[in-house]
Design a protein around this motif. Sequence first.
Motif, short mmCIF file in Angstrom:
data_model
loop_
_atom_site.label_atom_id
_atom_site.label_comp_id
_atom_site.label_asym_id
_atom_site.label_seq_id
_atom_site.Cartn_x
_atom_site.Cartn_y
_atom_site.Cartn_z
N ASP A 170 3.49 -17.86 -1.65
CA ASP A 170 4.11 -16.73 -2.33
C ASP A 170 4.44 -15.66 -1.29
N PRO A 171 5.40 -14.79 -1.60
CA PRO A 171 5.64 -13.66 -0.70
C PRO A 171 4.39 -12.79 -0.61
N PHE A 172 4.18 -12.19 0.55
CA PHE A 172 2.98 -11.36 0.74
C PHE A 172 3.07 -10.06 -0.03
N SER A 173 4.29 -9.54 -0.16
CA SER A 173 4.46 -8.27 -0.85
C SER A 173 5.93 -8.08 -1.18
N LYS A 174 6.28 -6.90 -1.66
CA LYS A 174 7.68 -6.60 -1.98
C LYS A 174 8.44 -6.07 -0.77
N TYR A 175 7.69 -5.68 0.28
CA TYR A 175 8.33 -5.05 1.44
C TYR A 175 7.84 -5.67 2.74
N ALA A 176 8.75 -5.84 3.68
CA ALA A 176 8.35 -6.30 5.01
C ALA A 176 7.85 -5.13 5.85
N ASN A 177 8.26 -3.91 5.49
CA ASN A 177 7.88 -2.70 6.22
C ASN A 177 6.52 -2.21 5.72
N PRO A 178 5.51 -2.13 6.60
CA PRO A 178 4.17 -1.69 6.17
C PRO A 178 4.13 -0.27 5.63
N ILE A 179 5.03 0.60 6.11
CA ILE A 179 5.06 1.98 5.62
C ILE A 179 5.45 2.00 4.14
N LEU A 180 6.48 1.22 3.78
CA LEU A 180 6.89 1.13 2.38
C LEU A 180 5.79 0.50 1.54
N GLU A 181 5.05 -0.41 2.15
CA GLU A 181 3.94 -1.07 1.43
C GLU A 181 2.87 -0.04 1.06
N PHE A 182 2.55 0.84 1.98
CA PHE A 182 1.52 1.85 1.72
C PHE A 182 1.98 2.88 0.68
N ARG A 183 3.28 3.04 0.53
CA ARG A 183 3.79 3.99 -0.45
C ARG A 183 3.86 3.38 -1.86
N SER A 184 3.69 2.07 -1.95
CA SER A 184 3.75 1.41 -3.26
C SER A 184 2.48 1.68 -4.06
N LYS A 185 2.53 1.35 -5.34
CA LYS A 185 1.38 1.57 -6.20
C LYS A 185 0.31 0.50 -5.97
N GLY A 186 -0.93 0.82 -6.32
CA GLY A 186 -2.01 -0.14 -6.19
C GLY A 186 -3.17 0.39 -5.40
N LYS A 187 -4.24 -0.39 -5.34
CA LYS A 187 -5.43 0.03 -4.61
C LYS A 187 -5.19 -0.01 -3.11
N LEU A 188 -5.83 0.90 -2.40
CA LEU A 188 -5.63 1.02 -0.96
C LEU A 188 -6.02 -0.27 -0.24
N LYS A 189 -7.14 -0.90 -0.64
CA LYS A 189 -7.59 -2.11 0.05
C LYS A 189 -6.59 -3.25 -0.10
N HIS A 190 -5.91 -3.33 -1.27
CA HIS A 190 -4.90 -4.36 -1.47
C HIS A 190 -3.66 -4.09 -0.63
N LYS A 191 -3.26 -2.81 -0.56
CA LYS A 191 -2.10 -2.44 0.25
C LYS A 191 -2.37 -2.70 1.73
N LEU A 192 -3.59 -2.40 2.16
CA LEU A 192 -3.97 -2.65 3.55
C LEU A 192 -3.93 -4.14 3.87
N ALA A 193 -4.46 -4.95 2.96
CA ALA A 193 -4.46 -6.40 3.16
C ALA A 193 -3.03 -6.93 3.26
N ARG A 194 -2.14 -6.46 2.37
CA ARG A 194 -0.75 -6.92 2.40
C ARG A 194 -0.06 -6.48 3.68
N ALA A 195 -0.33 -5.24 4.11
CA ALA A 195 0.29 -4.73 5.34
C ALA A 195 -0.16 -5.53 6.56
N LEU A 196 -1.43 -5.91 6.61
CA LEU A 196 -1.94 -6.71 7.73
C LEU A 196 -1.32 -8.10 7.74
N ARG A 197 -1.19 -8.71 6.55
CA ARG A 197 -0.57 -10.04 6.47
C ARG A 197 0.90 -9.97 6.88
N ASN A 198 1.57 -8.90 6.44
CA ASN A 198 2.97 -8.72 6.83
C ASN A 198 3.11 -8.59 8.35
#
Length: 204
Positions: free
Chosen positions: A19-47
Amino acid sequence: DHFPSTNLKNSKRIIRLHDPFSKYANPILEFRSKGKLKHKLARALRNHAFNNVKNHSILVCNTKFTAEKISKIYSIPLESLNIIPYGLNWNTFQYIQSIRSTYAEKDNYYLMVSGLRGRKRPDIVINTWASLKNLPNLIVVGNIPLDSITDQAKKQIEFGRLVLKSRVSEHDLNTLRINANAMIFASEYEGFGRPVIEPLMAGV
């Protein structure tokens, strides 16, 4: 390294994408998205890890849907992504019927697609089947070492009741699946439901 590989000379990393890791390839946009911080951090690291290796890796997607999403998010040309083929690519019900007719005179059989690895134990199914009488033949596609099955099961190979095929083409697998009395699926949470849906599409 989130995607480890051997450091052999001329080796190539293969990444299988479920599956895609997230909706954004850019980690900055990922952190601005909704959701828990730990999930956003995990997605940003995978990206971040994926962006570091995607251009010098072989990318294999589980489905065309996943490939299209990955292509859009990471601006990767769709033709650069490999897609695993599977039975849901059947074109029409008439195609299924045509394959069924080619096996009309064959003996009744069950089909199991599995390999002996990890927690997968197709040998239990094979050995139990071999101990029971008056059951249809059993065709097994996958890596099943002979030393994992009982002497009783080995005798069924001699009688022609048990057929072990280590590898078959996608067409041959479809043919076996469509013409089976039943499909045995002895693995939990694998294949995103496809191993169950594919025989159901063929009325098995």
